[in-house]
Design a protein around this motif. Structure first.
Motif, PDB file in Angstrom:
ATOM      1  N   GLU A   1       0.844  -1.195   0.000  1.00 29.10           N
ATOM      2  CA  GLU A   1       0.000   0.000   0.000  1.00 29.10           C
ATOM      3  C   GLU A   1       0.884   1.251   0.000  1.00 29.10           C
ATOM      4  O   GLU A   1       0.597   2.222  -0.693  1.00 29.10           O
ATOM      5  N   PHE A   2       1.937   1.189   0.766  1.00 32.80           N
ATOM      6  CA  PHE A   2       2.827   2.344   0.873  1.00 32.80           C
ATOM      7  C   PHE A   2       3.399   2.742  -0.479  1.00 32.80           C
ATOM      8  O   PHE A   2       3.496   3.919  -0.815  1.00 32.80           O
ATOM      9  N   PHE A   3       3.773   1.748  -1.268  1.00 29.61           N
ATOM     10  CA  PHE A   3       4.391   2.026  -2.568  1.00 29.61           C
ATOM     11  C   PHE A   3       3.414   1.897  -3.732  1.00 29.61           C
ATOM     12  O   PHE A   3       3.803   2.078  -4.881  1.00 29.61           O
ATOM     13  N   ASP A   4       2.164   1.542  -3.426  1.00 26.30           N
ATOM     14  CA  ASP A   4       1.164   1.336  -4.462  1.00 26.30           C
ATOM     15  C   ASP A   4       1.636   0.292  -5.471  1.00 26.30           C
ATOM     16  O   ASP A   4       1.665   0.531  -6.680  1.00 26.30           O
ATOM     17  N   LEU A   5       1.996  -0.870  -4.963  1.00 28.53           N
ATOM     18  CA  LEU A   5       2.427  -1.969  -5.819  1.00 28.53           C
ATOM     19  C   LEU A   5       1.492  -3.149  -5.608  1.00 28.53           C
ATOM     20  O   LEU A   5       0.839  -3.256  -4.568  1.00 28.53           O
ATOM     21  N   PRO A   6       1.404  -4.053  -6.593  1.00 30.70           N
ATOM     22  CA  PRO A   6       0.550  -5.238  -6.449  1.00 30.70           C
ATOM     23  C   PRO A   6       0.986  -6.081  -5.254  1.00 30.70           C
ATOM     24  O   PRO A   6       2.124  -6.551  -5.214  1.00 30.70           O
ATOM     25  N   PRO A   7       0.114  -6.283  -4.277  1.00 29.42           N
ATOM     26  CA  PRO A   7       0.475  -6.957  -3.030  1.00 29.42           C
ATOM     27  C   PRO A   7       1.031  -8.356  -3.237  1.00 29.42           C
ATOM     28  O   PRO A   7       2.063  -8.713  -2.656  1.00 29.42           O
ATOM     29  N   ALA A   8       0.366  -9.149  -4.070  1.00 27.11           N
ATOM     30  CA  ALA A   8       0.784 -10.536  -4.249  1.00 27.11           C
ATOM     31  C   ALA A   8       2.179 -10.606  -4.846  1.00 27.11           C
ATOM     32  O   ALA A   8       3.008 -11.425  -4.448  1.00 27.11           O
ATOM     33  N   TYR A   9       2.413  -9.724  -5.808  1.00 28.71           N
ATOM     34  CA  TYR A   9       3.716  -9.757  -6.471  1.00 28.71           C
ATOM     35  C   TYR A   9       4.817  -9.242  -5.567  1.00 28.71           C
ATOM     36  O   TYR A   9       5.927  -9.783  -5.545  1.00 28.71           O
ATOM     37  N   LEU A  10       4.509  -8.208  -4.805  1.00 30.13           N
ATOM     38  CA  LEU A  10       5.520  -7.691  -3.898  1.00 30.13           C
ATOM     39  C   LEU A  10       5.897  -8.755  -2.864  1.00 30.13           C
ATOM     40  O   LEU A  10       7.065  -8.932  -2.519  1.00 30.13           O
ATOM     41  N   GLN A  11       4.891  -9.475  -2.408  1.00 34.49           N
ATOM     42  CA  GLN A  11       5.175 -10.526  -1.433  1.00 34.49           C
ATOM     43  C   GLN A  11       6.104 -11.587  -2.022  1.00 34.49           C
ATOM     44  O   GLN A  11       7.020 -12.071  -1.361  1.00 34.49           O
ATOM     45  N   LYS A  12       5.861 -11.908  -3.276  1.00 32.10           N
ATOM     46  CA  LYS A  12       6.720 -12.878  -3.946  1.00 32.10           C
ATOM     47  C   LYS A  12       8.168 -12.377  -3.963  1.00 32.10           C
ATOM     48  O   LYS A  12       9.118 -13.145  -3.729  1.00 32.10           O
ATOM     49  N   THR A  13       8.315 -11.105  -4.240  1.00 29.24           N
ATOM     50  CA  THR A  13       9.658 -10.525  -4.281  1.00 29.24           C
ATOM     51  C   THR A  13      10.308 -10.580  -2.900  1.00 29.24           C
ATOM     52  O   THR A  13      11.487 -10.920  -2.761  1.00 29.24           O
ATOM     53  N   LEU A  14       9.526 -10.260  -1.880  1.00 28.37           N
ATOM     54  CA  LEU A  14      10.064 -10.288  -0.521  1.00 28.37           C
ATOM     55  C   LEU A  14      10.479 -11.706  -0.143  1.00 28.37           C
ATOM     56  O   LEU A  14      11.491 -11.919   0.531  1.00 28.37           O
ATOM     57  N   ARG A  15       9.701 -12.679  -0.610  1.00 26.87           N
ATOM     58  CA  ARG A  15      10.054 -14.069  -0.301  1.00 26.87           C
ATOM     59  C   ARG A  15      11.378 -14.446  -0.944  1.00 26.87           C
ATOM     60  O   ARG A  15      12.129 -15.256  -0.405  1.00 26.87           O
ATOM     61  N   ALA A  16      11.642 -13.856  -2.093  1.00 24.64           N
ATOM     62  CA  ALA A  16      12.934 -14.115  -2.733  1.00 24.64           C
ATOM     63  C   ALA A  16      14.069 -13.598  -1.856  1.00 24.64           C
ATOM     64  O   ALA A  16      15.124 -14.220  -1.746  1.00 24.64           O
ATOM     65  N   LEU A  17      13.826 -12.472  -1.220  1.00 25.16           N
ATOM     66  CA  LEU A  17      14.841 -11.931  -0.311  1.00 25.16           C
ATOM     67  C   LEU A  17      15.049 -12.875   0.880  1.00 25.16           C
ATOM     68  O   LEU A  17      16.178 -13.104   1.311  1.00 25.16           O
ATOM     69  N   VAL A  18      13.941 -13.411   1.381  1.00 26.67           N
ATOM     70  CA  VAL A  18      14.036 -14.346   2.508  1.00 26.67           C
ATOM     71  C   VAL A  18      14.785 -15.607   2.097  1.00 26.67           C
ATOM     72  O   VAL A  18      15.684 -16.086   2.798  1.00 26.67           O
ATOM     73  N   ALA A  19      14.420 -16.132   0.931  1.00 27.63           N
ATOM     74  CA  ALA A  19      15.039 -17.367   0.451  1.00 27.63           C
ATOM     75  C   ALA A  19      16.545 -17.217   0.301  1.00 27.63           C
ATOM     76  O   ALA A  19      17.295 -18.182   0.416  1.00 27.63           O
ATOM     77  N   ASP A  20      16.968 -15.987   0.055  1.00 26.33           N
ATOM     78  CA  ASP A  20      18.383 -15.757  -0.170  1.00 26.33           C
ATOM     79  C   ASP A  20      19.093 -15.247   1.084  1.00 26.33           C
ATOM     80  O   ASP A  20      20.269 -14.879   1.028  1.00 26.33           O
ATOM     81  N   GLY A  21      18.356 -15.197   2.182  1.00 23.22           N
ATOM     82  CA  GLY A  21      19.013 -14.790   3.428  1.00 23.22           C
ATOM     83  C   GLY A  21      19.216 -13.301   3.596  1.00 23.22           C
ATOM     84  O   GLY A  21      19.932 -12.868   4.497  1.00 23.22           O
ATOM     85  N   VAL A  22      18.581 -12.504   2.739  1.00 24.71           N
ATOM     86  CA  VAL A  22      18.712 -11.048   2.871  1.00 24.71           C
ATOM     87  C   VAL A  22      17.716 -10.520   3.896  1.00 24.71           C
ATOM     88  O   VAL A  22      18.034  -9.649   4.696  1.00 24.71           O
ATOM     89  N   ALA A  23      16.503 -11.073   3.857  1.00 26.42           N
ATOM     90  CA  ALA A  23      15.477 -10.664   4.808  1.00 26.42           C
ATOM     91  C   ALA A  23      15.060 -11.871   5.646  1.00 26.42           C
ATOM     92  O   ALA A  23      15.404 -13.009   5.325  1.00 26.42           O
ATOM     93  N   GLU A  24      14.326 -11.573   6.706  1.00 27.67           N
ATOM     94  CA  GLU A  24      13.764 -12.644   7.524  1.00 27.67           C
ATOM     95  C   GLU A  24      12.274 -12.401   7.665  1.00 27.67           C
ATOM     96  O   GLU A  24      11.822 -11.261   7.601  1.00 27.67           O
TER      97      GLU A  24
END
Lengths: 152, 152
Positions: free
Chosen positions: A32-55
């Motif tokens: 909502e903050f960035f006005d981006l598609p929620p489902a897709y943004l979540q997918k991107t964030l999961r990529a960060l998690v999978a790679d150990g960048v985010a938790e």
DNA sequence: CTCATAGTGGACACCGTATGTCCACTAACT
DNA sequence: AGTTAGTGGACATACGGTGTCCACTATGAG
């Protein structure tokens, strides 16, 4: 040659998470903050998690956090997590196809692939030399304060 | 982020044209030599012509030639001709969308776009620093001789 | 203990672009 | 005159980035 737009979103999110300093943000908040598609943004964030960048923190009052300090996360880490680690230049070894392949013994990597990879290494090094914390330092303090306030 | 394979083909062709030193090669010859789709390779070569990297000779005993010396054609010239000059990182300015856009005055380019563009400049510089003639120097003399022989 | 919340993993649809083809036309050499 | 080869553009196709959805699991709150 075009870099996916997921990278830009991921970088913005990393900057926000850096500012939030351990307090989790949900993907819905970020979307909502960035006005981006929620489902897709979540997918991107999961990529960060999978790679150990985010938790990720599950359950109520959960969300995403940086896995380490912003100073130890480079732009290269984020790009690699979202876009993968494949080199941009793929050598198909067309030397080996057709008549050109019969020309003689191939001595290791062809000069073209070598030259392109060399250039790409400088690119990756330039990305690796800049951290999320560096980005934060280059941003006005007002934006930072208001971002934190908007997401708390 | 992936670089089109047309670039690899174009670079190989430039190397061949450099070796051929002004003598035209037809797109059909090059396509057979590298075992690439003739129509598509020709399209790529035309992109080189359109950008002033190569020159075309029409009619019988025509074909393609380098427009200038191989020493004055950089890898960047070839990449730009085939792939265009658009930067790989496109800033969609998601700061300006959604709630984040209301946070305050935007002070020029956002830090993220700036950092990514800086890295990309090093990449382009590294490509610009290497010429077709450099590539030729890094290739064994036997391959050169046999390439010329095969295309004459 | 139960419920609501939030992330997970994977499948799926859509669409723009790189890839690849084709043709009528023009220019140049023999 | 005829043949060769590039030109310009339209067209077809395949693939990967973009975006959606759903059943599932984990966690905290009441």
């Amino acid at each position: 040659m075009r870099m996916g737009k997921g990278v830009e979103a991921a970088l913005h999110c990393c900057l926000v998470m850096h500012w939030l300093d351990g307090r989790p943000v949900t993907s819905a908040q970020l979307a909502e903050f960035f006005d981006l598609p929620p489902a897709y943004l979540q997918k991107t964030l999961r990529a960060l998690v999978a790679d150990g960048v985010a938790e990720a923190v599950r359950g109520q009052s959960g969300g995403f956090t940086l896995a380490r300090s912003g100073a130890s996360i480079s732009l290269m880490d984020v790009v690699a997590a979202v876009e993968g680690r494949e080199p941009a230049f793929h050598c198909e070894e067309i030397r080996l196809a057709g008549r050109s392949g019969t020309l003689g013994p191939r001595s290791g990597q062809c000069a073209i692939a070598h030259a392109m990879n060399r250039a790409e290494l400088t690119y990756r090094a330039a990305l690796a030399a800049q951290s999320i914390a560096d980005l934060a330092d280059q941003t006005g303090p007002g934006v930072r304060a208001r971002t934190i306030a908007a997401l708390t």
